[in-house]
Motif scaffolding. Structure first.
Motif, PDB file in Angstrom:
ATOM      1  N   GLY A  38       5.669  -7.232 -20.974  1.00 42.90           N
ATOM      2  CA  GLY A  38       5.652  -7.875 -22.274  1.00 42.90           C
ATOM      3  C   GLY A  38       4.465  -8.807 -22.422  1.00 42.90           C
ATOM      4  N   ALA A  39       4.505  -9.649 -23.441  1.00 44.06           N
ATOM      5  CA  ALA A  39       3.372 -10.526 -23.755  1.00 44.06           C
ATOM      6  C   ALA A  39       3.498 -11.910 -23.142  1.00 44.06           C
ATOM      7  N   SER A  40       4.693 -12.276 -22.691  1.00 50.05           N
ATOM      8  CA  SER A  40       4.937 -13.643 -22.235  1.00 50.05           C
ATOM      9  C   SER A  40       6.050 -13.631 -21.183  1.00 50.05           C
ATOM     10  N   ASP A  41       6.747 -14.761 -21.050  1.00 48.85           N
ATOM     11  CA  ASP A  41       7.864 -14.810 -20.107  1.00 48.85           C
ATOM     12  C   ASP A  41       9.207 -14.483 -20.768  1.00 48.85           C
ATOM     13  N   VAL A  42       9.178 -13.908 -21.962  1.00 50.25           N
ATOM     14  CA  VAL A  42      10.409 -13.516 -22.659  1.00 50.25           C
ATOM     15  C   VAL A  42      11.252 -12.597 -21.785  1.00 50.25           C
ATOM     16  N   PHE A  43      10.615 -11.651 -21.092  1.00 50.58           N
ATOM     17  CA  PHE A  43      11.373 -10.699 -20.271  1.00 50.58           C
ATOM     18  C   PHE A  43      12.142 -11.399 -19.160  1.00 50.58           C
ATOM     19  N   ILE A  44      11.626 -12.504 -18.660  1.00 48.84           N
ATOM     20  CA  ILE A  44      12.317 -13.249 -17.601  1.00 48.84           C
ATOM     21  C   ILE A  44      13.552 -13.940 -18.172  1.00 48.84           C
ATOM     22  N   ARG A  45      13.396 -14.588 -19.324  1.00 48.01           N
ATOM     23  CA  ARG A  45      14.529 -15.283 -19.941  1.00 48.01           C
ATOM     24  C   ARG A  45      15.609 -14.290 -20.365  1.00 48.01           C
ATOM     25  N   ASN A  46      15.198 -13.164 -20.904  1.00 50.45           N
ATOM     26  CA  ASN A  46      16.192 -12.148 -21.280  1.00 50.45           C
ATOM     27  C   ASN A  46      16.886 -11.566 -20.057  1.00 50.45           C
ATOM     28  N   ALA A  47      16.124 -11.352 -18.982  1.00 48.35           N
ATOM     29  CA  ALA A  47      16.725 -10.828 -17.749  1.00 48.35           C
ATOM     30  C   ALA A  47      17.804 -11.775 -17.231  1.00 48.35           C
ATOM     31  N   GLU A  48      17.534 -13.073 -17.274  1.00 46.42           N
ATOM     32  CA  GLU A  48      18.523 -14.055 -16.819  1.00 46.42           C
ATOM     33  C   GLU A  48      19.798 -13.962 -17.651  1.00 46.42           C
ATOM     34  N   LYS A  49      19.648 -13.811 -18.967  1.00 46.27           N
ATOM     35  CA  LYS A  49      20.820 -13.694 -19.843  1.00 46.27           C
ATOM     36  C   LYS A  49      21.589 -12.403 -19.586  1.00 46.27           C
ATOM     37  N   MET A  50      20.880 -11.378 -19.121  1.00 43.02           N
ATOM     38  CA  MET A  50      21.502 -10.085 -18.846  1.00 43.02           C
ATOM     39  C   MET A  50      22.019  -9.995 -17.412  1.00 43.02           C
ATOM     40  N   GLY A  51      21.873 -11.060 -16.639  1.00 42.49           N
ATOM     41  CA  GLY A  51      22.352 -11.074 -15.261  1.00 42.49           C
ATOM     42  C   GLY A  51      21.496 -10.258 -14.314  1.00 42.49           C
ATOM     43  N   ILE A  52      20.199 -10.152 -14.616  1.00 43.34           N
ATOM     44  CA  ILE A  52      19.274  -9.341 -13.813  1.00 43.34           C
ATOM     45  C   ILE A  52      18.356 -10.260 -13.009  1.00 43.34           C
ATOM     46  N   ASP A  53      18.282 -10.014 -11.714  1.00 41.32           N
ATOM     47  CA  ASP A  53      17.442 -10.801 -10.809  1.00 41.32           C
ATOM     48  C   ASP A  53      16.110 -10.087 -10.595  1.00 41.32           C
ATOM     49  N   LEU A  54      15.035 -10.659 -11.116  1.00 43.50           N
ATOM     50  CA  LEU A  54      13.711 -10.032 -10.994  1.00 43.50           C
ATOM     51  C   LEU A  54      12.982 -10.420  -9.708  1.00 43.50           C
ATOM     52  N   SER A  55      13.562 -11.292  -8.921  1.00 53.46           N
ATOM     53  CA  SER A  55      12.895 -11.699  -7.676  1.00 53.46           C
ATOM     54  C   SER A  55      12.925 -10.594  -6.632  1.00 53.46           C
ATOM     55  N   THR A  56      13.779  -9.581  -6.835  1.00 55.56           N
ATOM     56  CA  THR A  56      13.886  -8.492  -5.867  1.00 55.56           C
ATOM     57  C   THR A  56      13.178  -7.215  -6.339  1.00 55.56           C
ATOM     58  N   VAL A  57      12.475  -7.277  -7.458  1.00 51.42           N
ATOM     59  CA  VAL A  57      11.687  -6.128  -7.917  1.00 51.42           C
ATOM     60  C   VAL A  57      10.596  -5.839  -6.896  1.00 51.42           C
ATOM     61  N   ASP A  58      10.443  -4.574  -6.478  1.00 50.03           N
ATOM     62  CA  ASP A  58       9.432  -4.270  -5.461  1.00 50.03           C
ATOM     63  C   ASP A  58       8.123  -3.753  -6.047  1.00 50.03           C
ATOM     64  N   TYR A  59       8.151  -3.185  -7.266  1.00 56.14           N
ATOM     65  CA  TYR A  59       6.923  -2.745  -7.920  1.00 56.14           C
ATOM     66  C   TYR A  59       6.924  -3.203  -9.378  1.00 56.14           C
ATOM     67  N   VAL A  60       5.746  -3.555  -9.878  1.00 55.12           N
ATOM     68  CA  VAL A  60       5.546  -3.731 -11.303  1.00 55.12           C
ATOM     69  C   VAL A  60       4.431  -2.778 -11.713  1.00 55.12           C
ATOM     70  N   PHE A  61       4.703  -1.986 -12.720  1.00 54.55           N
ATOM     71  CA  PHE A  61       3.751  -0.995 -13.219  1.00 54.55           C
ATOM     72  C   PHE A  61       3.177  -1.497 -14.541  1.00 54.55           C
ATOM     73  N   ILE A  62       1.856  -1.594 -14.620  1.00 53.76           N
ATOM     74  CA  ILE A  62       1.181  -2.029 -15.835  1.00 53.76           C
ATOM     75  C   ILE A  62       0.496  -0.818 -16.463  1.00 53.76           C
ATOM     76  N   SER A  63       0.957  -0.427 -17.657  1.00 57.73           N
ATOM     77  CA  SER A  63       0.502   0.824 -18.252  1.00 57.73           C
ATOM     78  C   SER A  63      -0.921   0.757 -18.798  1.00 57.73           C
ATOM     79  N   HIS A  64      -1.371  -0.419 -19.241  1.00 56.90           N
ATOM     80  CA  HIS A  64      -2.740  -0.567 -19.746  1.00 56.90           C
ATOM     81  C   HIS A  64      -3.074  -2.051 -19.881  1.00 56.90           C
ATOM     82  N   GLY A  65      -4.290  -2.342 -20.300  1.00 58.75           N
ATOM     83  CA  GLY A  65      -4.778  -3.713 -20.222  1.00 58.75           C
ATOM     84  C   GLY A  65      -4.486  -4.614 -21.398  1.00 58.75           C
ATOM     85  N   HIS A  66      -3.720  -4.171 -22.376  1.00 59.27           N
ATOM     86  CA  HIS A  66      -3.432  -4.999 -23.543  1.00 59.27           C
ATOM     87  C   HIS A  66      -2.415  -6.087 -23.217  1.00 59.27           C
TER      88      HIS A  66
END
Length: 275
Positions: A38-66
């Motif tokens: 995404g564009a900011s830390d919105v995905f982190i705040r939404n993940a917390e509300k959804m009960g998702i722990d992003l500290s254990t993600v092993d890969y992040v894929f960036i589709s392009h430079g925008h």
């Protein structure tokens, strides 16, 4: 396999934030992969509300430079000290601009990434078991018309560029920095600037699910063109399910849905799909 939408232009849940951006968590038996940030830390705040722990993600894929797809990477790196970053080197070095309205930068701000945690992709290849990246997508089919307003600024001209292009010039983006991710039948297309048909044609593996924004903006492609695209997708990929939002217009979706029927689905923040 399960995927959940953490950041999008639209939301299915009033408690979740929206933004012009895209981020999806894909979970398989072997990996937890964040698809764009995404564009900011919105995905982190939404993940917390959804009960998702992003500290254990092993890969992040960036589709392009925008910035609407890579802008949140700096925030992920602060909460996850082990994640490996999959990205095209052209995405990290390019300077990207939009001329929709006034000329403005859409270049992502990249955090410092240790060499041992970055996976630079300059060709189609496997990056892990059952996980492949598709790069340098051939442009054999029509490109989205929304690309007309998207540019890169030349830093150092290459010898094969025309002499009239000099450092500082703006040229139309050819999207060499865009990559797609294939994981066990699922194809993530990011913003699909290279065109949905082009990305599918470049994928040599069987695709049961396509997920991404399709970069088909309302008012650009004619309704006849969209209907023809939908007919081609339905004919060539009759068993494939397509999920889209972000940079797919509402009117565009309605036109495509009218042809593709139950093959086409929308997603939004909070959507969770188990395959």
């Amino acid at each position: 396999m399960k995927w959940a939408v953490l950041s999008d232009n639209r939301s299915c849940d009033d408690s979740l934030e929206t933004e012009h951006g895209l981020s999806i968590l894909l979970e398989t038996d072997k990996h937890r992969i964040l698809l764009d940030t995404g564009a900011s830390d919105v995905f982190i705040r939404n993940a917390e509300k959804m009960g998702i722990d992003l500290s254990t993600v092993d890969y992040v894929f960036i589709s392009h430079g925008h910035s609407d797809h890579a802008g949140g990477l700096q925030h992920l790196m602060k909460i996850n000290d082990k994640v490996h970053v999959i990205v095209s080197p052209d995405a990290m070095t390019g300077r990207f601009f939009s001329k929709r309205g006034n000329l403005h930068s859409i270049t992502a701000e990249w955090p410092k990434i240790d060499d041992g945690r970055i996976v630079l992709i300059d060709r189609t290849c496997a990056v892990a078991e059952d996980m492949h990246v598709i790069a340098h997508i051939p442009q054999k089919h029509p490109m989205p018309k929304g690309n007309v307003n998207l540019y890169v600024q030349i830093a150092t001209p290459h010898s094969d560029q025309r002499s009239e292009n000099t450092a500082g010039d703006y040229i139309h983006d050819d999207f060499r920095h865009e990559v797609a991710l294939y994981v066990d039948g699922l194809l993530f297309t990011g913003c699909t600037h290279s065109g949905l048909e082009n990305i599918l044609s470049a994928c040599p593996w069987t695709v049961h699910t396509v997920v991404g924004g399709f970069h088909l903006l309302d008012g650009l492609e004619a309704e006849e063109e969209l209907a023809a695209l939908a007919q081609r997708l339905k004919a060539k990929y009759p068993e494939t399910q397509f999920f889209t939002s972000h940079c797919t217009g509402d009117k565009v979706f309605t036109t495509l849905k009218g042809v593709m029927g139950e093959q086409l689905h929308s997603f939004c923040c909070g959507t969770t799909i188990t395959i």
